[in-house]
Design an enzyme around this catalytic site. Structure first.
Site, PDB file in Angstrom:
ATOM      1  CB  SER A 203      -0.935  -0.073   1.207  1.00 60.19           C
ATOM      2  OG  SER A 203      -1.926   0.922   1.138  1.00 60.19           O
TER       3      SER A 203
ATOM      4  CG  ASP B   3      -6.945  -2.615  -3.785  1.00 60.27           C
ATOM      5  OD1 ASP B   3      -7.571  -1.886  -2.982  1.00 60.27           O
ATOM      6  OD2 ASP B   3      -5.725  -2.810  -3.701  1.00 60.27           O
TER       7      ASP B   3
ATOM      8  CG  HIS C 227      -5.540  -1.978  -0.148  1.00 59.58           C
ATOM      9  ND1 HIS C 227      -4.936  -1.682  -1.360  1.00 59.58           N
ATOM     10  CD2 HIS C 227      -4.892  -1.223   0.784  1.00 59.58           C
ATOM     11  CE1 HIS C 227      -3.990  -0.784  -1.173  1.00 59.58           C
ATOM     12  NE2 HIS C 227      -3.929  -0.493   0.121  1.00 59.58           N
TER      13      HIS C 227
END
Lengths: 262, 262
Positions: free
Chosen positions: A94, A216, A244
């Protein structure tokens, strides 16, 4: 011990090459446990917590420094210098995918390989760039977070995690969100969701792999494709995973993709 | 990664203070597993293998450097520098107790506390100093080792370990001895058994605890008492344990003694 204590650095595994794992917003190094363990036979595995997260030194938190992802990238470089890393592998989830990209540019030679799991250089749409969120949406999200940290965590964690058939994953992420200091969470969320590092992507010279989930809500496939297009010579793998956090919901797939790349 | 890879450094645990554990002859960091784990909640635990042992980088072995304990102490200092250690705790078993003492003198401020488990500054008797071995005995031991590494390991391990009621301990030590490269084992044994570091003991300024077993064929109580008398301000604890490896045969006692001291 300054840097290693500050970021709660843990080192395990064998081999002459290091693989550093970096966690995303609202999490800590434990989100990498399953994947990292798989590499201990061949790599010196380096885990750490960003300042403000996990067992990091909260006393080292500096709102000005961490107002942008650069502050976090500087910490990664400091850890790498403390451990004398060269030609290491950086695996970032991320927001830490982009933090790793920035670190790799700041310290040439430190990371030869960069694996970006669910990266986004900008979360907010801009002209013909699709980040997935409008500016107003992000402001609303951040206001909600500031107003009600626990409520935000309960609402957002399952949405971010996806995989509603495995509700324990969303629950674990919610718990992790809740465990973060609310003020730090608010500032890290702002630094993350209003970041714009599109111009940094072409500067990345590390061998780069973009790992993208097919659904996502935070970093949709079009964003992953954008990163792939902008990072010179990068590879792109669309995982048969959703949500995610494939490192938590599909660790075997993430492990296999990393192994195939390195 | 140079130093950390060379010595297979592993870091675990929490806290702002480090506790480094060093293994003795013919062993590796695993001999500290049980004791080290008990300190992970409060200390940043640093484990490593001396060059030539365990999963260290055998390519870094240098017969001239490691002909004396100074070479090993230099490595400890290099690890400490790489990790930016200060006011750390050093726990050394057997020959590594003395190696830690040398390192603490070489790098003032790196180790504030020194825990010497079964130390000996000199194994060979000398005038009115009792080390426990005659020169001829040590030469015989070393010849036997050079002639027949496996036979030596089988014969010596149970004697060194003591605790014949727990034969699995001696067997584990034998296996560890056997796993060591024979030529390196021969040289490390010579460096160990012919060392004379009596003059270094009064230079030690770290807070020092001598942990002594009441029966120990390698480092008998009179040697532990000598170390205690020579290291300024040191404390001395006689464990209700036997053999030369209380970290393996009586880990709870060793853990309790370390905890009480730090």
């Amino acid at each position: 011990m300054m840097v290693l204590g500050r970021n709660n650095v843990q080192i395990s595994g064998q081999g002459n090459r290091a693989m550093m794992f970096a966690h995303g917003f609202g999490c800590d190094q434990h989100m990498w446990t399953a994947v990292a363990r798989a590499f201990e036979a061949d790599f010196r595995v380096v885990l750490f917590d960003h300042v403000g997260a996990g067992q990091s030194d909260l006393g080292a938190y500096d709102a000005a420094k961490y107002a942008s992802l650069d502050g976090y990238a500087d910490d990664v470089v400091e850890i790498g210098r403390a451990l004398d890393l060269s030609d290491a592998v950086f695996v970032g989830h991320s927001v830490s995918a982009m933090i790793g990209g920035l670190a790799s540019v700041k310290a040439p030679g430190m990371f030869s390989d960069l694996i970006m799991v669910g990266p986004s250089p900008r979360y907010v749409d801009d002209d013909d760039y699709v980040g997935g969120f409008s500016h107003a949406q992000v402001e609303e999200l951040l206001e909600f977070l500031a107003d009600n940290h626990l409520g935000w965590s309960a609402a957002m964690a399952p949405v971010i995690m996806g995989n509603p058939d495995q509700p324990e994953l969303g629950a674990a992420l919610e718990q992790s969100f809740c465990a973060t200091d609310p003020e730090i969470a608010r500032q890290f969320a702002r630094a993350t969701f209003f970041s714009d590092n599109r111009a940094d992507l072409p500067k990345i010279t590390a061998r780069t792999l973009v790992l993208q989930c097919r659904e996502d809500i935070i970093a949709p496939p079009c964003v992953g494709e954008y990163v792939h297009a902008q990072v010179p010579g990068s590879r792109y793998t669309l995982l048969d995973a959703t949500g995610h956090c494939p490192n938590l919901s599909a660790p075997e797939q993430v492990t296999a993709a990393i192994r195939a790349f390195v």
